[in-house]
Write an enzyme that holds these catalytic residues in place. Structure first.
Site, PDB file in Angstrom:
ATOM      1  N   SER A  11       0.822  -1.210   0.000  1.00 22.49           N
ATOM      2  CA  SER A  11       0.000   0.000   0.000  1.00 22.49           C
ATOM      3  C   SER A  11       0.860   1.266   0.000  1.00 22.49           C
ATOM      4  CB  SER A  11      -0.889  -0.006   1.238  1.00 22.49           C
ATOM      5  OG  SER A  11      -0.087  -0.040   2.409  1.00 22.49           O
ATOM      6  N   GLU A 152       3.986   6.377   7.318  1.00 28.31           N
ATOM      7  CA  GLU A 152       4.018   6.974   5.970  1.00 28.31           C
ATOM      8  C   GLU A 152       4.460   8.430   6.030  1.00 28.31           C
ATOM      9  OE1 GLU A 152       3.215   5.942   2.664  1.00 28.31           O
ATOM     10  OE2 GLU A 152       3.198   3.866   3.345  1.00 28.31           O
ATOM     11  N   HIS A 186       4.781  -2.447   7.318  1.00 33.25           N
ATOM     12  CA  HIS A 186       5.206  -1.092   7.720  1.00 33.25           C
ATOM     13  C   HIS A 186       5.938  -1.100   9.075  1.00 33.25           C
ATOM     14  CE1 HIS A 186       2.484   0.457   4.633  1.00 33.25           C
ATOM     15  NE2 HIS A 186       2.933   1.677   4.876  1.00 33.25           N
TER      16      HIS A 186
HETATM   17  N1  DGL Z   1       1.827  -2.841   4.894  1.00 29.83           N
HETATM   18  C1  DGL Z   1       0.567  -3.450   4.891  1.00 29.83           C
HETATM   19  C2  DGL Z   1       0.502  -4.753   5.645  1.00 29.83           C
HETATM   20  O1  DGL Z   1       1.494  -5.453   5.707  1.00 29.83           O
HETATM   21  C3  DGL Z   1      -0.681  -2.626   4.943  1.00 29.83           C
HETATM   22  C4  DGL Z   1      -0.712  -1.416   5.772  1.00 29.83           C
HETATM   23  C5  DGL Z   1      -1.903  -0.589   5.411  1.00 29.83           C
HETATM   24  O2  DGL Z   1      -1.886  -0.019   4.330  1.00 29.83           O
HETATM   25  O3  DGL Z   1      -2.850  -0.542   6.207  1.00 29.83           O
HETATM   26  O4  DGL Z   1      -0.529  -5.135   6.133  1.00 29.83           O
END
Ligand code: DGL
Length: 265
Positions: A11, A152, A186
């Site tokens: 994302s 982010e 993230h």
């Molecule tokens: N990085 C993503 C994950 O591993 C999604 C984070 C998001 O956009 O909510 O779930």
């Protein structure tokens, strides 16, 4: 075919934590990274919507010649991995899932904290994982609302991010958790802050190196490895405004990252 890049998507910047591990394990492979920064976060959107986004991004990456796709996002893997494999049975798709199994194996207190997103926790893939591997341990889950947005924005150390993480981790520690699973790509960006809060005695599990090893195995199995002394090419593309992307990506990758292309899918 073997010279073609590996497609990686998330994302936003989260999948870079996986891209970093892939560069470490497969240094001669070229990469095409796509961060859907126009539509981040995925974690609070419906599974059907995430499936649609994941399909469009995969179609784009395959159109760009990618020989394999890493869904470097737990939320997208939970919502779309089965669907993507059905749509493109000849392309290897490597997905992510919260490391509940390694977490259950590692804990000594029998209490594991899992940090993921709402989308991941509400998926049938996660329910299956829990049924298979979490029978003998207590799992404390937290969807970490707002954390992805803070990351982010590049706030990896500030007081608001610290307060949010403390509110997530303190109840886990109070219940005896000795293992914390990073179930969203993230979150390794804030692993140093998590370490500061939980102290040295708690294990923090980041599955990115295991995913890179799995990718290496799949490529070798399908005879898709590219081994060369020529330098690989790394491309980074995003769907939204640049924001902190280049700065955070450069820090994570360890070399200057420039976004080569903006595209809305
Ligand atoms: N990085 C993503 C994950 O591993 C999604 C984070 C998001 O956009 O909510 O779930």
């Amino acid at each position: 075919m073997n010279r073609q890049p590996i497609g990686i998507f998330d994302s936003g910047i989260g999948g870079l934590t996986v891209a970093r591990a892939i560069v470490d394990h497969l240094p001669s492979e070229s990469l095409l990274y796509f961060g859907d920064t126009a539509r981040v976060p995925y974690g609070t959107q419906s599974a059907a919507t995430i499936r649609q986004y994941s399909e469009a991004i995969s179609r784009y990456l395959i159109g760009q010649g990618c020989k394999a796709i890493v869904v470097a996002c737990n939320t997208a893997s939970a919502a779309a991995l089965t669907h993507l494999r059905e749509l493109w049975p000849t392309i290897p798709f490597i997905g992510m899932e919260p490391a509940v199994k390694p977490g259950a194996k590692a804990t000594r207190t029998g209490v594991v904290g899992v940090l993921a997103t709402e989308g991941t926790f509400s998926s049938s893939r996660y329910a299956q994982l829990m049924r298979r591997y979490a029978n003998t341990v207590t799992v404390i889950e937290d969807p970490c609302l707002g954390l992805v947005q803070r990351i982010e924005k590049g706030d990896l150390q500030g007081p608001a991010t610290k307060a949010l993480l403390e509110s997530i981790l303190s109840p886990m520690l109070a219940k005896g958790a000795d293992t914390i699973v990073l179930g969203c790509t993230h979150y390794p960006f804030v692993a140093p802050l998590i370490r500061q809060i939980v102290g040295p005695g708690v294990r923090i599990i980041n599955p990115a190196p295991a995913v890179a090893r799995q990718l290496k195995h799949v490529l070798a199995q399908q005879d898709l490895r590219h081994v060369s002394t020529l330098p690989p090419s790394y491309q980074f593309q995003i769907s939204g405004p640049n924001g902190q992307f280049e700065d955070l990506a450069s820090r994570m990758m360890g070399f200057p990252v420039r976004v080569s292309f903006h595209i809305e899918l």
